[in-house]
Every structure is written in structure tokens, then in C-alpha cells.
Enzyme design. Structure first.
Site, PDB file in Angstrom:
ATOM      1  N   SER A 134       9.140   4.013   7.125  1.00  0.00           N
ATOM      2  CA  SER A 134      10.138   4.778   7.303  1.00  0.00           C
ATOM      3  C   SER A 134      10.428   5.510   8.670  1.00  0.00           C
ATOM      4  O   SER A 134       9.396   5.703   9.301  1.00  0.00           O
ATOM      5  CB  SER A 134       9.947   5.929   6.330  1.00  0.00           C
ATOM      6  OG  SER A 134      10.944   7.150   6.523  1.00  0.00           O
ATOM      7  N   TYR A 159       5.576  12.854   2.615  1.00  0.00           N
ATOM      8  CA  TYR A 159       6.062  11.503   2.713  1.00  0.00           C
ATOM      9  C   TYR A 159       5.749  10.891   3.984  1.00  0.00           C
ATOM     10  O   TYR A 159       5.475   9.592   3.941  1.00  0.00           O
ATOM     11  CB  TYR A 159       7.657  11.760   2.381  1.00  0.00           C
ATOM     12  CG  TYR A 159       8.321  10.537   2.507  1.00  0.00           C
ATOM     13  CD1 TYR A 159       8.201   9.390   1.610  1.00  0.00           C
ATOM     14  CD2 TYR A 159       9.426  10.077   3.532  1.00  0.00           C
ATOM     15  CE1 TYR A 159       8.865   8.354   1.490  1.00  0.00           C
ATOM     16  CE2 TYR A 159       9.986   8.905   3.675  1.00  0.00           C
ATOM     17  CZ  TYR A 159       9.734   8.302   2.561  1.00  0.00           C
ATOM     18  OH  TYR A 159      10.262   6.875   2.593  1.00  0.00           O
TER      19      TYR A 159
END
Length: 344
Positions: A134, A159
Site C-alpha cells: 500500500s 494498517y
């Protein structure tokens, strides 16, 4: 496109998710045999996942397995059952803000689940493992555009930390067990069949229904919004390009997204950041209705800007994202109105 040698069986984890659904569809059309894995959790609207899945299982080239990656025995049985050429690991607990509220969900899916995939690829060797990282790994970085040669040791959400951990885990297994791995740092993917927890989706719903939308940091953030078709094209081109070892690799002069191991990390984004307020204005235009905006302060875990340097992807696979924010949001709004039977 260049074909893999031998069998063309691909495991896509998270196949009922947004990117997994579109990638599965594309590979089916290219005559790959796709085994789709998903645990069909209810992190967001389950009916949307079920509809995606129902569309996929119409094809003879698609087989679905309802499995949770954190159950190693199920993962092992899956790899025993099929002879996978390639694994594309897209299954993960997504969402920056959700990771602040529910941190333990990220350990199960993003760390244990990915470790089980790596262990399975070690026991049942594959030609190539691609996995979702990501843009959030860039954390509080100020230098833009973000490059895979930049340091990514300062995440600002759990995350992001799990995605950086995935890259480190993949490198370890590439080095120890010669598993060719490619990490994909996705930059704010959007489009039809998207995730309802993403801002563009919830904004569309709220604008249509006349509800206020929360505009964080007063709209002064920028995101490298990337249309789903551009993302899928990039993944498809990378599938046959398994990284190779480079015993002469030297961190002082070689790209940090590569390695002495058969390992690679790429940014996969649009390379054109859009300010949040412009994004909202385009959305208003495509919907044909003005938003009721509530201006808010910056959220914990958010970053001011994402901006992908995709020069390595351009060089290696001729990657050229071609969808403008106007075209992409137009296609999304058209899909949304049709899917939810919206009459304005």
C-alpha cells in the site's frame, strides 16, 4: 500478453473483494484458470461481495474456495488440491481508520494470513507470488513523488505497519527459499464495484441521499487516485515477470525496490495527485447534485498527500495509467446508479 510456461492456474486471494474481482474477471477473459479464495467477511456490505462472486462463478474458468487465510490447515489443503503457477495475494483487512479502532483484526489477516501464504508457497513452490502492499507505507514522508528508493520506516497507522511487514516477510522468504515475490504498493484505487468504506463511495451515497459529507483537513489533502482498470492492467503485465536474483546487488547504487533475492516492490498509481476538493467537485458534477460539506480536522492515521513515482513500472512493463479522474468518477457514478437503481 506473454504467457507463463506450463500450467496457467492462478490463485487470487480476496477474489470477492474490489481489486480481486476485477483481476479475476480479466484473467478469466485471458483464459487463465482462476481459483478464487475469500472468507466473505462482513467488513462492508456482504451483498456486494456476493454479487461479485455470483458474476465470477458463471465462468468455467473460475473455481471458488471459501477459506480464511489464518487457518493454515485449510490453506495447506488448498495448495495440495491445486497446482498453482502464480499466487496473487489481495486478501487483507483494509482501512487506515478501522485499524485504529480494531487493531487485532489486522494481525490475523495481514500478518498471520500472509505468513500462511508464504509457508504454502515454500511447501508447494510457485513461479511467482504477487501481493498487495500500500501507498500507506510511506507514512509521514514529505518528499514527493513517493519512490521505492525512499525510506519507509515511519508508518502512521497500524494498517501501514502491517503492509510494510508484508514486504519484509516476502523478502525473507524470497531470500531463504527462492520464492519470486513482487509487492504492489497500491495508491487509492477506485472505480465500479468498489469498496463502500472508501471516501468516493460513501461520498456518492451521501450526496445522492442528501446527507452531509465529512471533508477532512478542510479538503486540503491530495490523493493519487488510480482507476481500477489501470491497476489491473499493471498486475496482468507483471504476472509473467517473476523477479530474478541479483547476486551483485549493492544497496549503495542499486534500486532499493530490488534485491540480491528474487524480490521486487513497485508503486502502482496514477502519478497525478488530485486535491480532495477537486475530487469532490468532479463527483458533484457527475452526480448532478451539490454536496452538503462538513469541514473537519485531520483524522489520526491520515497523511497529507500520496503521489506515486511509477517510473520503474513504466520502464519494466510500459505501464501508463490513462484514466482521468473525470472519466473514472463518471464510470463509477454510472455504475452506482445502475447497481443501486438510483433515480435522480
Amino acid at each position: 500478453m506473454e504467457k507463463l510456461k506450463g500450467s496457467s492456474t492462478v490463485l487470487i486471494t480476496g477474489s470477492s473483494g474490489f481489486i480481486g474481482y476485477h483481476l479475476s474477471n480479466k484473467l478469466i477473459k485471458l483464459n487463465y484458470k482462476v481459483i478464487g479464495l475469500d472468507n466473505m467477511n462482513n467488513y462492508y456490505e456482504l451483498n456486494l461481495k456476493k454479487t461479485r462472486l455470483n458474476n465470477l462463478i458463471k465462468s468455467n474458468n473460475f473455481i471458488f474456495e471459501n477459506i480464511d487465510l489464518k487457518n493454515m490447515s485449510d490453506v495447506k489443503n488448498l495448495f495440495e488440491k491445486y497446482d498453482f503457477d502464480v499466487v496473487v495475494n489481495l486478501a487483507a483487512q483494509a482501512g487506515v481508520r478501522y485499524s485504529i479502532e480494531n487493531p487485532y483484526a489486522y494481525l490475523d489477516s495481514n500478518l498471520t494470513g500472509f505468513l500462511n501464504i508464504l509457508e504454502a508457497c515454500r511447501a508447494y513452490p510457485v513461479k511467482h507470488l504477487l501481493y498487495a502492499s500500500s501507498s500507506s507505507v510511506y507514512g509521514g514522508n514529505k518528499v514527493a513523488p513517493f519512490s521505492t528508493n525512499h525510506n519507509v520506516d515511519h508508518p502512521v497507522s497500524l494498517y501501514a505497519a502491517t503492509k510494510k511487514s508484508n514486504e519484509l516477510m516476502a523478502h525473507t522468504y524470497s531470500h531463504l527459499y527462492d520464492i519470486p515475490t513482487t509487492g504492489l504498493r497500491f495508491f487509492t484505487v477506485y472505480g465500479p464495484w468498489g469498496r463502500p468504506d472508501m471516501a468516493y463511495f460513501s461520498f456518492t451515497k451521501d450526496i445522492i441521499e442528501g446527507n452531509p459529507i465529512k471533508v477532512f483537513n478542510h479538503g486540503k489533502m491530495e490523493r493519487d487516485f488510480t482507476y481500477i482498470d489501470d491497476i489491473v492492467e499493471g498486475i496482468v503485465k507483471l504476472i509473467p515477470r517473476a523477479p530474478e536474483k541479483n547476486p551483485d546487488w549493492d544497496e549503495s547504487k542499486d534500486e532499493l525496490g530490488s534485491s540480491f533475492a528474487p524480490y521486487r516492490v513497485y508503486n502502482i498509481g496514477n502519478n497525478q495527485p488530485v486535491q480532495l476538493m477537486k475530487f469532490i467537485n468532479v463527483l458533484e458534477e457527475k452526480i448532478g447534485k451539490e454536496a452538503n460539506k462538513q469541514y473537519m480536522e485531520m483524522q489520526p492515521g491520515d497523511v497529507m498527500r500520496t503521489y506515486a513515482d511509477v517510473s520503474e513500472l513504466e520502464r519494466d512493463i510500459d505501464f501508463k495509467p490513462s484514466t482521468s479522474i473525470e472519466d473514472g468518477l463518471g464510470k463509477f457514478v454510472d455504475w452506482y446508479k445502475e447497481y443501486y437503481n438510483v433515480k435522480l
